[in-house]
Structure formats: C-alpha cells, structure tokens
Design a protein around this motif. Structure first.
Motif, PDB file in Angstrom:
ATOM      1  N   VAL A  82       0.814  -1.316  -0.085  1.00 19.30           N
ATOM      2  CA  VAL A  82       0.194  -0.058  -0.002  1.00 19.30           C
ATOM      3  C   VAL A  82       0.897   1.170  -0.112  1.00 19.30           C
ATOM      4  CG1 VAL A  82      -1.869  -1.177   1.303  1.00 19.30           C
ATOM      5  CG2 VAL A  82      -0.208  -0.154   2.367  1.00 19.30           C
ATOM      6  N   LEU A  83       0.191   2.376  -0.546  1.00 21.13           N
ATOM      7  CA  LEU A  83       1.217   3.482  -0.627  1.00 21.13           C
ATOM      8  C   LEU A  83       1.457   4.135   0.762  1.00 21.13           C
ATOM      9  CD1 LEU A  83       2.001   5.923  -2.482  1.00 21.13           C
ATOM     10  CD2 LEU A  83       0.013   6.848  -2.104  1.00 21.13           C
ATOM     11  N   GLY A  84       2.960   4.277   0.945  1.00 20.61           N
ATOM     12  CA  GLY A  84       3.201   4.743   2.244  1.00 20.61           C
ATOM     13  C   GLY A  84       3.778   3.622   3.149  1.00 20.61           C
ATOM     14  N   GLY A  85       3.499   2.428   3.056  1.00 16.12           N
ATOM     15  CA  GLY A  85       3.681   1.167   3.586  1.00 16.12           C
ATOM     16  C   GLY A  85       5.171   0.536   3.273  1.00 16.12           C
ATOM     17  N   PHE A  86       5.387  -0.606   3.697  1.00 17.53           N
ATOM     18  CA  PHE A  86       6.370  -1.251   3.301  1.00 17.53           C
ATOM     19  C   PHE A  86       6.752  -1.432   1.686  1.00 17.53           C
ATOM     20  CE2 PHE A  86       6.774  -2.605   7.443  1.00 17.53           C
ATOM     21  CZ  PHE A  86       8.130  -3.399   7.662  1.00 17.53           C
ATOM     22  N   PRO A  87       8.139  -0.792   1.363  1.00 21.60           N
ATOM     23  CA  PRO A  87       8.212  -0.856  -0.078  1.00 21.60           C
ATOM     24  C   PRO A  87       8.281  -2.424  -0.631  1.00 21.60           C
ATOM     25  CG  PRO A  87      10.201  -0.667   1.152  1.00 21.60           C
ATOM     26  CD  PRO A  87       9.138  -0.679   2.056  1.00 21.60           C
ATOM     27  N   GLN A  88       8.459  -3.351  -0.098  1.00 20.62           N
ATOM     28  CA  GLN A  88       8.519  -4.745  -0.567  1.00 20.62           C
ATOM     29  C   GLN A  88       7.156  -5.313  -0.331  1.00 20.62           C
ATOM     30  OE1 GLN A  88      10.791  -3.702   1.842  1.00 20.62           O
ATOM     31  NE2 GLN A  88      12.805  -4.094   1.013  1.00 20.62           N
ATOM     32  N   PRO A  89       6.848  -6.301  -1.307  1.00 25.75           N
ATOM     33  CA  PRO A  89       5.392  -6.983  -0.914  1.00 25.75           C
ATOM     34  C   PRO A  89       5.817  -8.061  -0.168  1.00 25.75           C
ATOM     35  CG  PRO A  89       6.530  -7.519  -3.095  1.00 25.75           C
ATOM     36  CD  PRO A  89       7.364  -6.404  -2.491  1.00 25.75           C
ATOM     37  N   PRO A  90       4.738  -8.724   0.533  1.00 27.76           N
ATOM     38  CA  PRO A  90       4.931  -9.984   1.359  1.00 27.76           C
ATOM     39  C   PRO A  90       5.375 -11.212   0.191  1.00 27.76           C
ATOM     40  CG  PRO A  90       2.621  -9.455   0.930  1.00 27.76           C
ATOM     41  CD  PRO A  90       3.262  -8.257   0.754  1.00 27.76           C
ATOM     42  N   LYS A  91       6.054 -12.191   0.328  1.00 28.66           N
ATOM     43  CA  LYS A  91       6.392 -13.124  -0.303  1.00 28.66           C
ATOM     44  C   LYS A  91       6.188 -14.569   0.390  1.00 28.66           C
ATOM     45  CE  LYS A  91      10.750 -14.352  -2.771  1.00 28.66           C
ATOM     46  NZ  LYS A  91      12.114 -14.020  -3.156  1.00 28.66           N
ATOM     47  N   MET A  92       5.862 -15.616  -0.503  1.00 28.87           N
ATOM     48  CA  MET A  92       5.839 -17.011   0.135  1.00 28.87           C
ATOM     49  C   MET A  92       6.753 -17.809  -0.957  1.00 28.87           C
ATOM     50  SD  MET A  92       2.926 -19.273   1.014  1.00 28.87           S
ATOM     51  CE  MET A  92       1.689 -19.156  -0.387  1.00 28.87           C
ATOM     52  N   THR A  93       7.750 -18.474  -0.274  1.00 33.00           N
ATOM     53  CA  THR A  93       8.535 -19.541  -0.915  1.00 33.00           C
ATOM     54  C   THR A  93       8.486 -20.841  -0.227  1.00 33.00           C
ATOM     55  OG1 THR A  93      10.060 -17.290  -1.445  1.00 33.00           O
ATOM     56  CG2 THR A  93      10.883 -19.775  -1.865  1.00 33.00           C
ATOM     57  N   VAL A  94       8.377 -21.735  -1.271  1.00 28.43           N
ATOM     58  CA  VAL A  94       8.805 -23.254  -0.739  1.00 28.43           C
ATOM     59  C   VAL A  94      10.018 -23.547  -0.665  1.00 28.43           C
ATOM     60  CG1 VAL A  94       8.316 -25.682  -1.295  1.00 28.43           C
ATOM     61  CG2 VAL A  94       6.460 -23.879  -1.506  1.00 28.43           C
ATOM     62  N   THR A  95      10.677 -23.703   0.400  1.00 22.56           N
ATOM     63  CA  THR A  95      12.229 -23.832   0.501  1.00 22.56           C
ATOM     64  C   THR A  95      12.668 -25.230   1.013  1.00 22.56           C
ATOM     65  OG1 THR A  95      12.097 -23.064   2.937  1.00 22.56           O
ATOM     66  CG2 THR A  95      12.532 -21.372   1.282  1.00 22.56           C
TER      67      THR A  95
END
Length: 356
Positions: free
Chosen positions: A193-206
C-alpha cells in the motif's frame, strides 16, 4: 530511550579496573549485564561470524592495502573489534554515563538462530533494553526496518507400498506433497500500500523431503514454507493461508491421515522512522563523520525482527564497505573504519546524554 537513574558500583567494572592497574592497559568490558543495570540501556550488538575451516577457506586474516581479507572480515569481525574499542573508550567515561551500555557479540548469528541474543533476552527482562544497534557491514545504508518472517513445515501423508507392485499405486506422500507445492504457490498475497513497506509479502517453498530409495513408495513427505511478512500480511494472516491450503489438498487428494502443520518461527516486521531517537543519532553521527548513508527497509529478515518480538527498537547495518561477502576471499575496506567508528561513538554518547 535511556532514562536517568541512580548509579551503583558494578562488580564487573571493578574487576576490569583492578586488571587495568595490574596490566597498565585500559579495561575492555566484555558485557555489562543488563539484569544488574540501574536502568534501561542501549545494547549495541555486533556479530562475530564463526566459520569453521572445514567449511571452506582459511580461518586466517591478513591486511592487503586498505583491505582486511578473510572469511568473516566484514561480517562481522571488523564490527566486533570496532565496538570493543568504543566500549573501551566509554569505560573511561562510565561515571558520566546517564545509563548502562551492554555489548553482545553473538557467534551464533550466521546460523540464523541468534542464540546469544535469545539467551540474553531469556536471562533478563527484555524491557530493560531501550534499543539495539548492530554491526552488519555496508557503508551506504542504515537499515531501519525489515520484513518479518513466518515459517512452517507441512507433514504430508500417504500410503506406503512397493514401486514394483502389480496393484495400482494410490496417491502417495511425495505426489501429494508435489500437489501441495502447487497449491501454495497459487495462493494470492496482498499488494503493498502507498506509504507502507516498499517490498511486498512473499511466500517461498524452500524445503521438500520424502522417500528413501527407488522401490519404496513413501508414506510421509515434508514441505517447508517461508513467508515474508509486511504491514499488509502479518503472522496471523500467513498462518491462515497455510491452514486454508492444507485442507484443500486433503479434500482434493484424500489420504489416510490429514496434513499436519508444524509452526517453526514467527518474527514480526519492524520499521523505524529516520527521525526516531535510535536512528536519528546514528544518521547525525554519520553526517558528522563525513558520510551520508540512506535509510533502508531490508527485504531479508535480521536481528531487528527478533528484537521486535520484545518491542526493542533496532538499527541493523551500518559498517564497512565489503566485497565477496561470506566467501573465502571476503574483504572489508579498513580505510572507512575511523568514520564508521566515529558515527557509532557519536550516536552512543548522544543516546546516553553525553556531549558527542
């Protein structure tokens, strides 16, 4: 940040002063235990990465030109040494300090377990720590935030058998786990969102484990999932995604046992404003030393996320320029060391109400 409290003589300081009289050298306190501290303190915590020689490369260090070379030179043996020198200088001013300064060198940092920091917060009341500044390398940025992390393992079950059996093979654990990976990767995540964290959330199978050999059809497989958290996806929402996906697999591809979910780790995201009391003095100290680092919200998680579980404000990273980080030829540029050390020294004096 640090408050003003009455002072009392610290037994560790007394021992180091007696040692100084015997040796003629100034005392270097290894740590000032916050559990004995008179008030809240700012804990500067550099990491000294210990890398056994058998994991590659030489354990030795040498200076070539302006560079300190050797694995761990930048991350973070140079930071540990720098902070020890600052502690030695401050120990000669301890009667003027408005509060307590603790230094923790965590040799378990490189594993991601942060065993030293965890042990410290288990041994004391974490609310006694007003803030922490860490000695991660990198000269151009001061990290004032980072995405959080939620990690889980999903235990997928199936029917055991023999690969050469003449009977049709039921859906077994590995094939079900493979389908689970697809379901997880197709789960939608919220956008920034505008003004929030610059990176998005992310999901990875590791992680993916299952089976032992060619003939045995496995009845158990494990899928590990790493979800990076931000202001738009917290740990509760991440856990809900996992708990929604597992029953979906069991409904589409039934097995004798439902998929089991093992929560492994949950650290919240954190974010400091550059004008806050912990980050501002470090930025001011850097400027006074002739450098102008920018603030950054980091994509990877760091020690600040662990401290955020106890509401401890943290800056994570402002150190020496480096190359080949974590490599056998890791290098740290010592020519910048005086400016970086001066920036931290200025910040600590400011936080402890001394004239920098």
């Amino acid at each position: 940040m640090p408050g003003r409290h009455g002072r009392r003589r610290h037994p560790l300081k007394a021992r180091t002063r007696r040692r100084a009289r015997r040796t003629g050298r100034p005392p270097i306190p290894k740590a000032l235990p916050p559990s004995r501290a008179p008030g809240r303190g700012t804990a500067r915590r550099p990491f000294a990465t210990v890398m056994p020689a058998e994991r590659g490369g030489s354990a030795g260090f040498f200076v070539e030109g302006p560079d300190l070379r050797g694995r761990g030179a930048a991350d973070s043996k140079s930071g540990a040494v720098m902070f020890c020198h600052i502690a030695a200088a401050l120990s000669r001013q301890d009667r003027q300090l408005a509060d307590t300064l603790a230094e923790l060198i965590d040799v378990d940092e490189h594993t991601g377990n942060f065993g030293g920091a965890v042990a410290l917060m288990q041994a004391i009341d974490p609310s006694a720590i007003a803030g922490a500044m860490t000695g991660y390398p990198g000269h151009e940025e001061i990290v004032v935030g980072g995405r959080g992390v939620f990690r889980a393992r999903l235990h997928v079950h199936g029917t055991a058998g023999h690969s050469g059996s003449s009977k049709p093979s039921p859906a077994h654990a590995v094939s079900r786990a493979a389908r689970l990976v697809t379901l997880l990767e197709n789960q939608p995540l919220p956008a920034p969102v505008l003004g929030g964290f610059p990176q998005p959330p992310k999901m990875t199978v590791t992680e993916f484990h299952g089976g032992e050999d060619f003939t045995a059809v496995p009845d158990h497989a494990v899928v590990g999932v790493d979800i990076r958290l931000t202001d738009v996806l917290d740990a509760k929402a991440a856990e809900e995604i996992i708990h929604k996906t597992a029953p979906q697999l069991d409904a589409e591809f039934p097995a004798s046992r439902p998929t089991e979910i093992e929560s492994v780790l949950s650290w919240p995201p954190f974010r400091l404003d550059p004008t806050e009391q912990l980050s501002a003095p470090l930025l001011q100290g850097a400027a006074a030393a002739g450098t102008v680092p920018r603030t950054k919200i980091a994509g990877p998680s760091n020690i600040g996320n662990l401290f955020a579980t106890q509401k401890i404000a943290t800056t994570a990273g402002f150190g020496l320029p480096y190359t080949t980080l974590h490599g056998t030829d890791e290098q740290a540029d010592l020519s910048v060391l005086p400016a970086v050390q001066a920036a931290y020294h200025h910040a600590v004096l400011t936080l402890m109400d001394l004239q920098a």
